[in-house]
Design an enzyme around this catalytic site. Structure first.
Site, PDB file in Angstrom:
ATOM      1  N   ASP A 183      11.011  -5.890 -20.797  1.00 45.17           N
ATOM      2  CA  ASP A 183      10.010  -5.750 -19.736  1.00 45.17           C
ATOM      3  C   ASP A 183      10.681  -6.061 -18.394  1.00 45.17           C
ATOM      4  OD1 ASP A 183       7.645  -5.151 -18.530  1.00 45.17           O
ATOM      5  OD2 ASP A 183       6.480  -6.731 -19.481  1.00 45.17           O
ATOM      6  N   ASP A 184       9.950  -5.793 -17.301  1.00 44.06           N
ATOM      7  CA  ASP A 184      10.585  -5.954 -15.992  1.00 44.06           C
ATOM      8  C   ASP A 184      10.370  -7.338 -15.399  1.00 44.06           C
ATOM      9  OD1 ASP A 184       7.954  -5.777 -15.409  1.00 44.06           O
ATOM     10  OD2 ASP A 184       8.136  -4.151 -13.958  1.00 44.06           O
ATOM     11  N   CYS A 232       0.834  -1.183   0.000  1.00 39.98           N
ATOM     12  CA  CYS A 232       0.000   0.000   0.000  1.00 39.98           C
ATOM     13  C   CYS A 232       0.876   1.243   0.000  1.00 39.98           C
ATOM     14  CB  CYS A 232      -0.871   0.024   1.238  1.00 39.98           C
ATOM     15  SG  CYS A 232      -1.755  -1.503   1.532  1.00 39.98           S
ATOM     16  N   SER A 246       5.860  -0.465 -17.697  1.00 34.76           N
ATOM     17  CA  SER A 246       6.872  -1.035 -16.807  1.00 34.76           C
ATOM     18  C   SER A 246       8.253  -1.225 -17.435  1.00 34.76           C
ATOM     19  CB  SER A 246       6.358  -2.376 -16.259  1.00 34.76           C
ATOM     20  OG  SER A 246       5.929  -3.205 -17.323  1.00 34.76           O
ATOM     21  N   CYS A 280       7.071 -14.444  -1.598  1.00 36.41           N
ATOM     22  CA  CYS A 280       7.497 -13.319  -0.759  1.00 36.41           C
ATOM     23  C   CYS A 280       6.641 -13.303   0.487  1.00 36.41           C
ATOM     24  CB  CYS A 280       7.325 -12.005  -1.524  1.00 36.41           C
ATOM     25  SG  CYS A 280       7.698 -10.554  -0.493  1.00 36.41           S
ATOM     26  N   ASN A 329       1.566   0.106   5.837  1.00 36.83           N
ATOM     27  CA  ASN A 329       1.924  -0.401   4.519  1.00 36.83           C
ATOM     28  C   ASN A 329       2.910  -1.539   4.697  1.00 36.83           C
ATOM     29  OD1 ASN A 329       3.366  -0.789   2.161  1.00 36.83           O
ATOM     30  ND2 ASN A 329       4.319   1.233   2.207  1.00 36.83           N
ATOM     31  N   GLY A 330       2.529  -2.756   4.321  1.00 33.91           N
ATOM     32  CA  GLY A 330       3.465  -3.860   4.434  1.00 33.91           C
ATOM     33  C   GLY A 330       2.802  -5.161   4.818  1.00 33.91           C
ATOM     34  N   CYS A 382      12.915 -13.193  -3.410  1.00 37.82           N
ATOM     35  CA  CYS A 382      12.054 -13.720  -4.474  1.00 37.82           C
ATOM     36  C   CYS A 382      12.891 -14.288  -5.626  1.00 37.82           C
ATOM     37  CB  CYS A 382      11.066 -12.660  -4.959  1.00 37.82           C
ATOM     38  SG  CYS A 382      11.817 -11.077  -5.378  1.00 37.82           S
ATOM     39  N   GLY A 384      -1.744   1.364  -4.738  1.00 34.12           N
ATOM     40  CA  GLY A 384      -2.962   0.702  -4.278  1.00 34.12           C
ATOM     41  C   GLY A 384      -4.191   1.370  -4.851  1.00 34.12           C
ATOM     42  N   CYS A 431      13.333  -3.871   0.074  1.00 34.26           N
ATOM     43  CA  CYS A 431      12.774  -4.774  -0.949  1.00 34.26           C
ATOM     44  C   CYS A 431      13.258  -4.350  -2.328  1.00 34.26           C
ATOM     45  CB  CYS A 431      11.249  -4.712  -0.880  1.00 34.26           C
ATOM     46  SG  CYS A 431      10.444  -5.542  -2.264  1.00 34.26           S
ATOM     47  N   CYS A 483      16.705  -7.086   0.223  1.00 31.92           N
ATOM     48  CA  CYS A 483      16.118  -8.416   0.254  1.00 31.92           C
ATOM     49  C   CYS A 483      15.890  -8.844  -1.181  1.00 31.92           C
ATOM     50  CB  CYS A 483      14.775  -8.391   0.999  1.00 31.92           C
ATOM     51  SG  CYS A 483      13.877  -9.970   0.844  1.00 31.92           S
ATOM     52  N   TYR A 510       9.944  -2.574  -9.697  1.00 32.24           N
ATOM     53  CA  TYR A 510       8.581  -2.538 -10.164  1.00 32.24           C
ATOM     54  C   TYR A 510       7.652  -1.572  -9.428  1.00 32.24           C
ATOM     55  CZ  TYR A 510       3.876  -4.150 -11.199  1.00 32.24           C
ATOM     56  OH  TYR A 510       2.559  -4.206 -11.557  1.00 32.24           O
TER      57      TYR A 510
END
Lengths: 461, 461, 461, 461
Positions: free
Chosen positions: B357-358, B8, B295, B394, B112-113, B448, B38, B248, B445, B254
């Protein structure tokens, strides 16, 4: 935190798991029959084998819940709620049923009434780390049940223990993953009854909703009683402590629908009886008896029956005016009365009129109606009120405005008569209330008329 | 209880009491700049000398909050929230800020998280009588702060103590009657920064919102830091415990807006750097470099710069398709790609194309885009992905679908190339991420991509 | 009666009766691809074997037409319309297609453009007893076709005869109980093309919509051409009278989507060509070329290609700001620019920037963008405009505000440069437009730049 | 083209230019008082010195027109309309007033009734090039007035000439830039009256609306009369051609509000008279007389007065059920009756009941009510209908369903009694209607009962 008392209505149904009953739709119809008890929020919670889903919001039942919502709410037990808020416009947060997860599972709760020790309980709970997301009393009840549930073996026992800590007026429906519990406060302030429909168990604030969904009335829930319905049947327990019961007399005079029967009293009959007694206490020399629609109609019919003065229709009510902005604009209130009620000149003209209503609050609406009738040619207007004068506040959920604006608080009957411009004015006596309540299985709270309250309400917020 | 992780955005402002700042309107504009974080719920809470009012609901900022809402939300401090929900459509109940009353006053909270020990904390709290009205983690945080507040002398201390019990990723804004508190988790997973605007203090998930409201960026909040703003100024404290920080990496790749700068890293530069590194790691013999809008644009520009192959526009994105029902109907997904992206034939025809692309998640969209380009006359399509292959879940708030549908989890790069129909395929290496994160003040981190997580997430629901 | 010119988009599909095509849904998707041509009204009319049903209203396609509306609109032919209104908020009455009954049956009509002799025609029609329920030109066209239809044997002939009386710009789709007719004005001001999809015939204002629904482009409709589709096939006729054609140059510069191809001209290529020519006409000594999103991006890429100055991203556009109230409030316009566009400091800082856009109207937005770039650290800002200065009104449907507020009408280029605060300013020359329009099968109207109009527009209201 | 007859209501007000009257708000309140005449569309048109603005749409007055709409509608004259549609859900296009521009200016028109030669007129008009955008008759009237206006010197003369060509039932209000014209069909089928309010002139379908806005009733508009109000006063003219007048008897029996007085007849008195006559024609040996709310209440009071059998309340109507989806779902109709009407058992039990209503259409609702009363303990149910049996269609605006579903068309009175399960059944005789209409200044159309129509309706669509 401002108080937000809840004079509301609840409806519940328990069908066995795997039944074909459409419990959400039955609840929806039940709420329609209880819509007069609250027009500000509506909601339904349905239990589908342990998963409780909710649809709720601000507005009328028809505005909040759509046909497609009903289709999504499948399950075998449900509770519904309509909310009337006494102070300000309620928010989404105030809509019930309140659905939540606690230490032993999940639950939905619908509640009707006012907890007089809510402030104290809330402070106690906060002192132990609770948080409150709204101002209404349902969160307080939810915490008590959740905490009792940690200590005892069943939800119905938790409700019973919570009731020992709750003071005030409440009818309560609790939906758990396997049960539907109904409970009524120890004084019996608010009504709650049980019905049946094709083997399903129903609960409702008023019997009219049981009729409306096609069910059969079974019995009233007794003050302090806890009824628990499961797959295996119905069990009753009680938290009643021997106190004198005190059903709210105002339910009979004003709140309930005329086709309901509460604790053995037919509301229509009670109101006709009030009219009859009024005719005895305050006779009038008149040509016609008319009632203020819709609240004064039954009492007017009773007055007519007793007095022999013909009953007639003297005022036509506009059925559409309710939700227009006219009614909300302060400066336009005078116009609103005209728009809402129009006299039937041909029935009034040249006549001496007995005008019956169930109450005079501020006196302003009454004054305008008397004036409308005179403009329509009434020779005399004899005002008759089918309840005693309001002079006291209520701590148990009745929305009586501040004492200072109650006309009967500051003026004598003769001064009120003068103020509203009637030729005569008669209120039902407090003694006369015994005719209204005749046949009831309970005692009554008449605090708003007498100032004698069955329990203390002083610590309320 | 299903999980509802919150990826968020939060925004906050503190102006002195009696200031002329329109804090609600500034927050409204800040939320617009964070809308990409969000789109499912939005809300604003405003503190007017101790009275906290809220406007929130499901939908975009522009759908939830009207101009007249803003006018009603007067006050001198405010927090706002936009919510992205990973599982199912969120309800009104999920919208933040969460406003509540606790033992020492009232409070609003935006978060947020994702709290990785939320399940355990919730069970502990329920075991002591707590009730939970929603599935999101904000109620857990609210209880912890409320309970700590009973034990300690200030709200900022309560936040600090609560942080010692919270594991996972979170940026947090708390509005009390006299303070605005901002806090960031000890790992620094999610971004949070501070700004100023005409003497008012701002907080925001991303710096782009500080720019957008006309403010000046001051600094990032440090991992584990608690900043408390009052009438008397700004104080900082920390719950940091010396652990290795782990921003992150996906925020850079992204989530964040390209015009944001997070912990010293310009997002646009980071993405261009990814594209440049990709050109080194996976060169291509081609005529044009195009990006998938929006993106892949920055990385495509970077690839072009490094490789010398001209940058061009190859796909046009329809800006209106977002909220149509087409995008929600499973069977019509194929049509949705066509409606959303249209190739620019004149730029593509007869050319060897590098497509950037990402990410590649399921591979289906990528396959259709490659096919669109071939239909538009591309001679060759060389797919380049500006991040390493996704292969792991994740636990910290990124919405990565179940491993089983991640194409990179079950196929080799060559098999993916074959599946999507590209002439060649190159992913950024994990080593290459160091170029993306170059200059950051924090560690990262990359779980992923690598499966190495900075903290345990295993007990998450 | 105020003028309400229609710069809009049309889409149509004809499938044989009893086909399985979902013509309403295809039209819905087509309108999405044309949404940029009008965001104020949307509508679809469907012919189901002679019964024409309509769904239309004010708002975006996604707001006006729901999935359930689409399901109700079954049939074998359909037309759709998106409306842009130049003056004030349009009402429900202005939404197209216009559906009506005439002397020989019923009909739906969708129209894009502006009839320059509408006032005169309306007066003539009123003089014979016509009534007009709206201010838009579609009723005028409807009357003409209805009246011609009484005199001639077919709807396509009626359209042809009506075209002889209509002056101005229009692309027209007419749905009758058995036919779909498409027509384009004799000058070819507005675009209209034909496509095919699984044997069905498509018409669209722009080719991008044919691509988006998965169809194949067939050809452009010629100026003055009338194409009639029935169960028996496609027939073409013409009302063309040999005049010089004059496609609106502004479609190439601004209106059309970059992925459309209009009368042989790729819009993206045209805009890149404008940028290239601009680089030749107005070179700059700079480090980076950036475009104002989205309108200046293609020209910026062209400028970069020609000049060799690297292309970069310098401004990020907020995709959500469009429908917020901020953009509508006069006093808050300045804040709106900040909210809408944010500079990418890291790409700009310390650099000499070429800033490309397609137009300068009032100059206020441009001035703010230049200032944003300087605040972000740009050393120099060289403004380049990929069209000549606007100095004249348009009578053919382009929304050019009153001459007095056109900055280029009252100031010289040097004065404008000074006003917007740029280091240099260069407009594309009128001669340069030939590069933009290169390859087109039509002539062009450049009246807004030159004042030379292909036909008189003076009698317009 | 399907027919869409309009049984509706109109209200108008003319105040002098520069008056302080809030004509839109007065019209809004007038429409509320006429809401019973049409709940499907509502609209107001206001003339502000020649500029006519409209607000209209589908729904109740309170749903279509907001307080802010009223504030925008400033002016010195206004007309309003509520629409009832007999076939299907009306669209936005059907809402009145119809506002349009014609050869001599602009105009708004509100119309109540049904034009029996509409089909023929529409064909004639189409044959000369007219187009029709809706199915309702108001466009036909608009064209006729527009065309006559070209030939004659004033709008009131144009209305008069148009009336010579119109057959059928209509009350008409026309708002021009300087005038307000009211007209009533030559037979006087539909009511229309005039009132005054602080010097302003009012027109209304029923007198109850004049009362409700606080005005004074002045007189009825005569059949064929045209009243024109301008700044200079009121002028009357007539298109009456000496024919026998024929007010619709159904207005007295069912349509009008009981507090209205139409052409000298008090609706309440007329219905009570019907009840009295019914008591004479069909006496019953019973204990209580009850009416079906709301339609049978007045006649029940009359029956009670005449017969001496006490009047009582036997059925309670739920005031909220109107707009729920229950009432719209075919398969749930049975449940809807229960939800809508609940018997008052205590008033019914063990009694012989006279049940009074104004009509039996299909017989299904009546059958269910009789059954409800028996279930509530009624010993006998004597059904009394305060109108003769319906056996014929209506061409003048009354929504009588197809003959085949009229129970009285195919069954005898005894068969109907048997079908509905009553102990006895009595209809008012056709002769008895003379008591209902006693005192009226007009003749009556009783075609729905007798099949004798005052004018031909056969050519209607």
């Amino acid at each position: 935190m401002d108080k937000l008392r809840d004079f509301c209505g609840v409806f519940g149904i328990y069908s066995k798991p795997n039944s074909k009953s459409d419990v959400a739709y039955t609840t929806y119809r039940g709420l329609f029959a209880l819509q007069h008890r609250g027009q500000e929020c509506a909601g339904i919670a349905v239990n589908d084998c342990g998963v409780i889903s909710t649809c709720k919001g601000t507005g009328l039942v028809s505005e909040v819940i759509s046909e497609s919502d009903i289709k999504k709410l499948s399950g075998h037990a449900a509770i519904g709620h309509v909310l009337y808020s006494m102070h300000g416009k309620p928010s989404q947060q105030d809509a019930q049923p309140l659905t939540f997860r606690h230490g032993k599972g999940n639950m939905a709760l619908g509640f009707n009434g006012s907890i007089t020790n809510a402030k104290k309980l809330r402070e106690e709970l906060c002192g132990k780390g609770a948080i409150f997301q709204s101002k209404n009393h349902s969160e307080v009840i939810a915490y008590l049940i959740a905490q009792e549930r940690l200590r005892c073996g069943s939800i119905e026992e938790a409700v019973k223990n919570a009731m020992k800590r709750l003071e005030g007026a409440y009818s309560l429906l609790v939906l758990s993953p396997t049960k539907l519990v109904a409970a009524r406060d120890k004084n019996g302030f608010r009504p709650l009854c049980m019905g049946s429909l094709n083997g399903d168990v129903l609960f409702s604030s008023e019997s009219c909703a049981i009729d409306s969904v096609g069910g059969d009335f079974v019995r009233d829930i007794m003050p302090g009683e806890i009824v628990c319905v499961t797959e295996n049947g119905i069990k009753s327990d009680t938290a009643y402590d021997g106190r004198k019961t005190s059903q709210c007399i105002f339910e009979l005079i004003y709140f309930a629908r005329p086709d309901s029967v509460l604790d053995n009293v037919s509301i229509s009959m009670a109101r006709q009886a009030a009219g009859k007694r009024l005719a005895v206490e305050h006779p009038a020399d008149a040509d016609i008896v008319i009632g203020v629609p819709d609240s004064g109609i039954e009492a007017a019919v009773g007055y007519s029956r007793q007095s022999g003065i013909p009953y007639g229709i003297g005022l036509i009510k506009n059925r559409y005016v309710g939700r227009t902005f006219i009614s909300h604009t302060q400066g336009r209130r005078e116009q609103a009365v005209k728009l809402k009620l129009n006299p039937l000149r041909k029935n009034i003209e040249g006549k001496k009129v007995v005008l019956v209503d169930d109450s005079i609050v501020r006196g302003t609406t009454c004054k305008r109606i008397v004036s409308l009738l005179r403009d329509a040619g009434a020779l005399e207007v004899h005002m008759r009120v089918s309840a005693p004068p309001f002079i006291n506040p209520c701590y148990f959920g009745t929305d009586i405005p501040s004492r200072d604006i109650l006309i009967a608080h500051s003026l004598t009957v003769e001064e009120i008569r003068d103020e509203i411009g009637a030729d005569s004015l008669g209120y039902l006596s407090v003694c006369g209330l015994s005719d209204v309540a005749a046949g009831s299985s309970l005692g009554f709270c008449e605090g708003c008329f007498t100032g004698n309250y069955p329990i203390s309400g002083g610590e309320n917020e």
